[in-house]
Design a protein around this motif. Structure first.
Motif, mmCIF file in Angstrom:
data_model
loop_
_atom_site.group_PDB
_atom_site.id
_atom_site.type_symbol
_atom_site.label_atom_id
_atom_site.label_comp_id
_atom_site.label_asym_id
_atom_site.label_seq_id
_atom_site.Cartn_x
_atom_site.Cartn_y
_atom_site.Cartn_z
ATOM 1 N N SER A 228 0.854 -1.191 0.000
ATOM 2 C CA SER A 228 0.000 0.000 0.000
ATOM 3 C C SER A 228 0.888 1.239 0.000
ATOM 4 O O SER A 228 2.086 1.165 0.293
ATOM 5 C CB SER A 228 -0.894 0.004 1.247
ATOM 6 O OG SER A 228 -0.089 0.179 2.406
ATOM 7 N N ARG A 229 0.295 2.371 -0.298
ATOM 8 C CA ARG A 229 1.079 3.614 -0.305
ATOM 9 C C ARG A 229 1.648 3.907 1.090
ATOM 10 O O ARG A 229 2.779 4.367 1.238
ATOM 11 C CB ARG A 229 0.210 4.780 -0.770
ATOM 12 C CG ARG A 229 0.973 6.095 -0.713
ATOM 13 C CD ARG A 229 0.263 7.246 -1.340
ATOM 14 N NE ARG A 229 1.079 8.450 -1.224
ATOM 15 C CZ ARG A 229 0.862 9.565 -1.875
ATOM 16 N NH1 ARG A 229 -0.147 9.644 -2.723
ATOM 17 N NH2 ARG A 229 1.627 10.613 -1.713
ATOM 18 N N GLN A 242 4.317 -0.308 -5.169
ATOM 19 C CA GLN A 242 3.086 0.370 -4.740
ATOM 20 C C GLN A 242 1.913 0.086 -5.670
ATOM 21 O O GLN A 242 1.990 0.261 -6.880
ATOM 22 C CB GLN A 242 3.313 1.880 -4.657
ATOM 23 C CG GLN A 242 2.116 2.628 -4.078
ATOM 24 C CD GLN A 242 2.377 4.111 -3.925
ATOM 25 O OE1 GLN A 242 3.479 4.503 -3.546
ATOM 26 N NE2 GLN A 242 1.396 4.931 -4.227
ATOM 27 N N GLY A 244 -2.100 1.037 -6.391
ATOM 28 C CA GLY A 244 -3.128 2.022 -6.062
ATOM 29 C C GLY A 244 -3.211 3.127 -7.086
ATOM 30 O O GLY A 244 -2.549 3.094 -8.121
ATOM 31 N N HIS A 266 -6.162 2.873 -2.671
ATOM 32 C CA HIS A 266 -5.613 1.524 -2.875
ATOM 33 C C HIS A 266 -6.612 0.662 -3.642
ATOM 34 O O HIS A 266 -6.240 -0.050 -4.580
ATOM 35 C CB HIS A 266 -5.270 0.865 -1.532
ATOM 36 C CG HIS A 266 -4.568 -0.453 -1.705
ATOM 37 N ND1 HIS A 266 -3.223 -0.538 -1.999
ATOM 38 C CD2 HIS A 266 -5.028 -1.729 -1.673
ATOM 39 C CE1 HIS A 266 -2.886 -1.811 -2.128
ATOM 40 N NE2 HIS A 266 -3.962 -2.555 -1.934
#
Length: 310
Positions: A228-229, A242, A244, A266
């Motif tokens: 995830s970020r 990453q 998303g 996301h």
């Protein structure tokens, strides 16, 4: 009515995103041509000719095309653009770099990130992180389009028998030059092409824990690793993992989200996955709203048990 697909390749092999873009081009109606501009790229052109649904491959050869520099690629596309009703690029870093230059020079509005073709002049594209779909109709004579590859099945890479035609290459624009590149090498599948992806979130707590918990699961499943970020920003995982809205858009057969709450940004990058599995100890986590299978559990217990069971 003929559509032109701008192929992405490494001068020897056609990249997967090109196959999805060919499917989108075929949906626009008419013939589909593919432009392969590269250096010593005869092998890539030959591969493009085998793509199902392609009727002609245009091969432009030149040393200044070796690294796909946007200025030179855009000039080559513009040299043949008047022959086409649609010009399509994959919505990748390369496609997003070249397409706006072509659209601006042709004085047309670019149609970005399409996920569906309704008719030759009408397209659908996600907006607001995928929460709404915009239907865009274009009256432009030439439609310049970038294609969200996860919205279209890939065309078959074999079975076609298109003719390969050599076209006159434009000269080097001289506006940019290739200096070098640093490529991270990995034995794992490339994230956007992987059939299985295992992703971790901020809940993992550290880069060491991320590696300790997620790597064995990815190894067992032969999966690519994603993040995830929040996990990337915290330094638990590298940038190119990453997933998303501001990372990579993926649609694997199986997506396993561990310790990811499921922020809208996301979800925009992975909700088209065929099967989504979520492991999170928060029963209210938004990720469960898109998951096919949800496990409310501590990932530090559940993931090792899952690895053992596999």
């Amino acid at each position: 009515m003929t559509a032109l697909v701008i192929a992405e390749h490494d001068n020897a092999h056609i990249r997967g995103a090109t196959l999805n873009t060919v499917t989108a081009a075929a949906a626009c109606g008419g013939d589909v041509h593919v432009l392969v501009a590269g250096h010593n790229a005869a092998e890539a052109a030959k591969q493009a000719a085998q793509i199902a649904g392609v009727s002609k491959v245009l091969h432009a050869e030149g040393e200044h095309f070796a690294h796909g520099l946007a200025e030179n690629m855009a000039a080559q596309v513009l040299a043949i653009a008047t022959n086409y009703s649609h010009i399509l690029f994959p919505a990748t870093a390369s496609g997003k770099n070249i397409a706006p230059r072509v659209a601006a020079k042709l004085d047309v509005a670019q149609i970005s990130d399409i996920s569906k073709v309704d008719s030759p002049d009408t397209f659908e594209r996600p907006i607001y992180a995928g929460n709404a779909i915009a239907i865009v109709q274009s009256a432009d004579k030439v439609k310049v389009i970038t294609v969200r590859t996860t919205g279209f099945d890939p065309a078959a890479g074999t079975g076609g028998s298109a003719a390969v035609e050599t076209v006159t290459a434009v000269g080097d624009s001289g506006k940019s030059s290739f200096v070098g590149q640093e490529i991270a090498k990995s034995d794992r599948p490339e994230l956007t092409a992987a059939k299985v992806i295992v992703s971790g979130g901020r809940a993992l707590g550290s880069a060491e824990k991320f590696n300790e918990v997620m790597t064995p699961l990815a190894d067992k499943l032969g999966a690519a690793l994603g993040a995830s970020r929040a996990a990337v920003d915290a330094g638990y995982a590298p940038n190119d993992w990453q997933v998303g809205q501001t990372g990579k858009i993926v649609a694997p057969q199986l997506y396993v989200a561990c310790g990811i709450s499921g922020a809208i940004q996301h979800l925009a990058g992975m909700k088209d996955s065929k099967v989504i599995v979520a492991i999170n100890k928060d029963p209210e986590a938004p990720i469960f709203s898109v998951a096919d299978y949800g496990l409310e559990a501590d990932l530090f217990t559940a993931v090792p048990e899952l690895v053992k069971a596999l």
